[in-house]
Design a protein around this motif. Sequence first.
Motif, short mmCIF file in Angstrom:
data_model
loop_
_atom_site.label_atom_id
_atom_site.label_comp_id
_atom_site.label_asym_id
_atom_site.label_seq_id
_atom_site.Cartn_x
_atom_site.Cartn_y
_atom_site.Cartn_z
N GLY A 249 0.80 -1.17 0.04
CA GLY A 249 -0.11 -0.13 -0.01
C GLY A 249 0.97 1.25 -0.10
O GLY A 249 0.31 2.33 0.10
N LYS A 250 2.15 1.16 0.05
CA LYS A 250 2.94 2.34 0.19
C LYS A 250 3.46 2.42 -1.22
O LYS A 250 3.82 1.49 -2.07
CB LYS A 250 3.89 2.11 1.05
CG LYS A 250 3.83 2.18 2.43
CD LYS A 250 4.90 2.42 3.41
CE LYS A 250 4.42 2.06 4.64
NZ LYS A 250 3.37 3.06 5.29
N LYS A 251 4.03 3.88 -1.62
CA LYS A 251 4.43 4.33 -2.75
C LYS A 251 5.72 5.04 -2.53
O LYS A 251 5.94 5.66 -1.41
CB LYS A 251 3.61 5.15 -3.78
CG LYS A 251 2.25 4.54 -3.97
CD LYS A 251 1.34 5.41 -4.78
CE LYS A 251 0.14 4.81 -5.19
NZ LYS A 251 -0.71 5.73 -5.85
N GLY A 252 6.78 5.00 -3.31
CA GLY A 252 7.88 5.64 -3.05
C GLY A 252 8.95 5.64 -4.37
O GLY A 252 8.58 5.23 -5.36
N GLY B 258 1.47 9.46 -8.30
CA GLY B 258 0.58 9.98 -7.01
C GLY B 258 1.16 10.67 -6.05
O GLY B 258 2.83 10.35 -6.11
N GLU B 259 0.69 10.82 -4.88
CA GLU B 259 1.70 10.96 -3.48
C GLU B 259 2.27 9.92 -3.12
O GLU B 259 2.04 8.63 -3.19
CB GLU B 259 0.61 11.49 -2.70
CG GLU B 259 -0.05 13.08 -2.94
CD GLU B 259 -1.01 13.36 -1.86
OE1 GLU B 259 -0.92 12.87 -0.71
OE2 GLU B 259 -1.37 14.55 -2.02
N ILE B 260 3.46 10.06 -2.72
CA ILE B 260 4.22 8.99 -2.17
C ILE B 260 4.60 9.03 -0.75
O ILE B 260 4.41 10.19 0.02
CB ILE B 260 5.78 9.21 -2.88
CG1 ILE B 260 6.53 10.54 -2.58
CG2 ILE B 260 5.82 8.79 -4.22
CD1 ILE B 260 7.97 10.56 -3.11
N ASP B 261 5.08 7.72 -0.19
CA ASP B 261 5.11 7.61 1.23
C ASP B 261 6.70 7.60 1.46
O ASP B 261 7.07 7.71 2.72
CB ASP B 261 4.80 6.19 1.75
CG ASP B 261 3.36 5.89 1.15
OD1 ASP B 261 2.53 6.66 2.34
OD2 ASP B 261 2.78 5.49 0.38
N PHE B 262 7.57 7.43 0.46
CA PHE B 262 8.97 7.36 0.89
C PHE B 262 9.99 7.92 -0.20
O PHE B 262 9.42 7.78 -1.41
CB PHE B 262 9.45 6.02 1.42
CG PHE B 262 9.41 4.81 0.34
CD1 PHE B 262 10.33 4.48 -0.47
CD2 PHE B 262 8.24 4.04 0.41
CE1 PHE B 262 10.12 3.58 -1.58
CE2 PHE B 262 8.01 3.06 -0.46
CZ PHE B 262 9.32 2.66 -1.50
N ILE B 263 10.99 8.02 0.28
CA ILE B 263 12.29 8.52 -1.03
C ILE B 263 13.47 7.65 -0.41
O ILE B 263 13.74 7.96 0.75
CB ILE B 263 12.56 10.14 -0.88
CG1 ILE B 263 11.10 10.68 -1.28
CG2 ILE B 263 13.54 10.45 -1.67
CD1 ILE B 263 11.37 12.43 -1.15
N VAL B 264 14.05 7.44 -1.30
CA VAL B 264 15.45 6.77 -1.09
C VAL B 264 16.42 7.47 -2.00
O VAL B 264 16.45 7.51 -3.14
CB VAL B 264 15.48 5.27 -1.49
CG1 VAL B 264 16.98 4.77 -1.34
CG2 VAL B 264 14.48 4.48 -0.53
#
Length: 279
Positions: A11-14, A89-95
């Motif tokens: 369910g997360k996007k990044g 769309g909107e994201i939950d994480f960045i690496v």
Amino acid sequence: MTQTSYGLLKGKKGIIFGPLNEQSLGWKIALACHREGAELAISNVATALKMGNTAELARICGQAPLLVADATSDDELKALFAGLKTSLGEIDFIVHSVGMSANIRKKIPYESTNYIFYNKGLEISAISLHKIIRYALEAGVLKDNGSIVALSYIGAQRVFSQYNDMNDAKALLEAIARNFGSRLADRGIRVNTVSQSPTRTSAGSGISNFDAMYEYANLLAPLGNASGEECADYVVTLLSDLSRKVTMQNLYHDGGFSSVGISEKLLGLLERSQPEAGV
Ligand code: NAI
């Protein structure tokens, strides 16, 4: 890398900046995030997309959008986050898995550093983290309770002679992570750096005497060097909801290297290399 999926990022996007080829830490992190159920976008600079096989990674990761940007360019990052909003769309994480030193590449000693290269190295390896976070915020693309992770190295704390100006770049990178961490805490967003063991990648192998540095760390670390796959698994935990109160930290992922002065293995090796007394 563990093959088991724990569904930690379901369910997360990044977005992952910096996968170049199969050896890249960013590549292994993308695979681990995909395995854990995340929806991804992948980014690198245009030349890297030609040199490496990032398009193949995007395909493996469920046709992840591939977004081209030089992470030092304000305009390209602004355009990237505008595009990301549309594609993912909107994201939950960045690496952030980005780094480069032209002084290291061209074997220019620290004492006679080329300042154009030095500045470029800081821009690419450290200030790019600032820009990525800033433009993600300005685009309104980062969700509350998200997580940002950047890859670092213990050269930030202790001098590794061949690590040259990257020692300085990593110190700045870690400082930027802390500074942003304090500012994003009110939205529940964590910002951390993972300080990884020497790992055989394109960036790693560009360092003079890399193999000796790798072996030294491996002899000293009680658990031995951490592999790229193990790094990816660790990063997943920091992107997941299982680390909600971890922020502004530089987290060593190095088999214990950072806590050891000398090891029995290294002592044995040094003793054997001494000329015998009294001969
Ligand atoms: P890599 O060479 O596979 O990855 C570095 C990436 O930075 C490449 O994909 C490259 O295209 C990208 N990059 C360079 N200039 C850029 C720019 N202007 N804009 C956007 N991207 C750019 O090497 P590796 O080792 O996977 O490096 C990833 C991160 O891990 C780096 O921050 C590195 O310092 C860090 N790290 C690496 C260790 C190692 O021993 N390999 C140990 C500890 C940290």
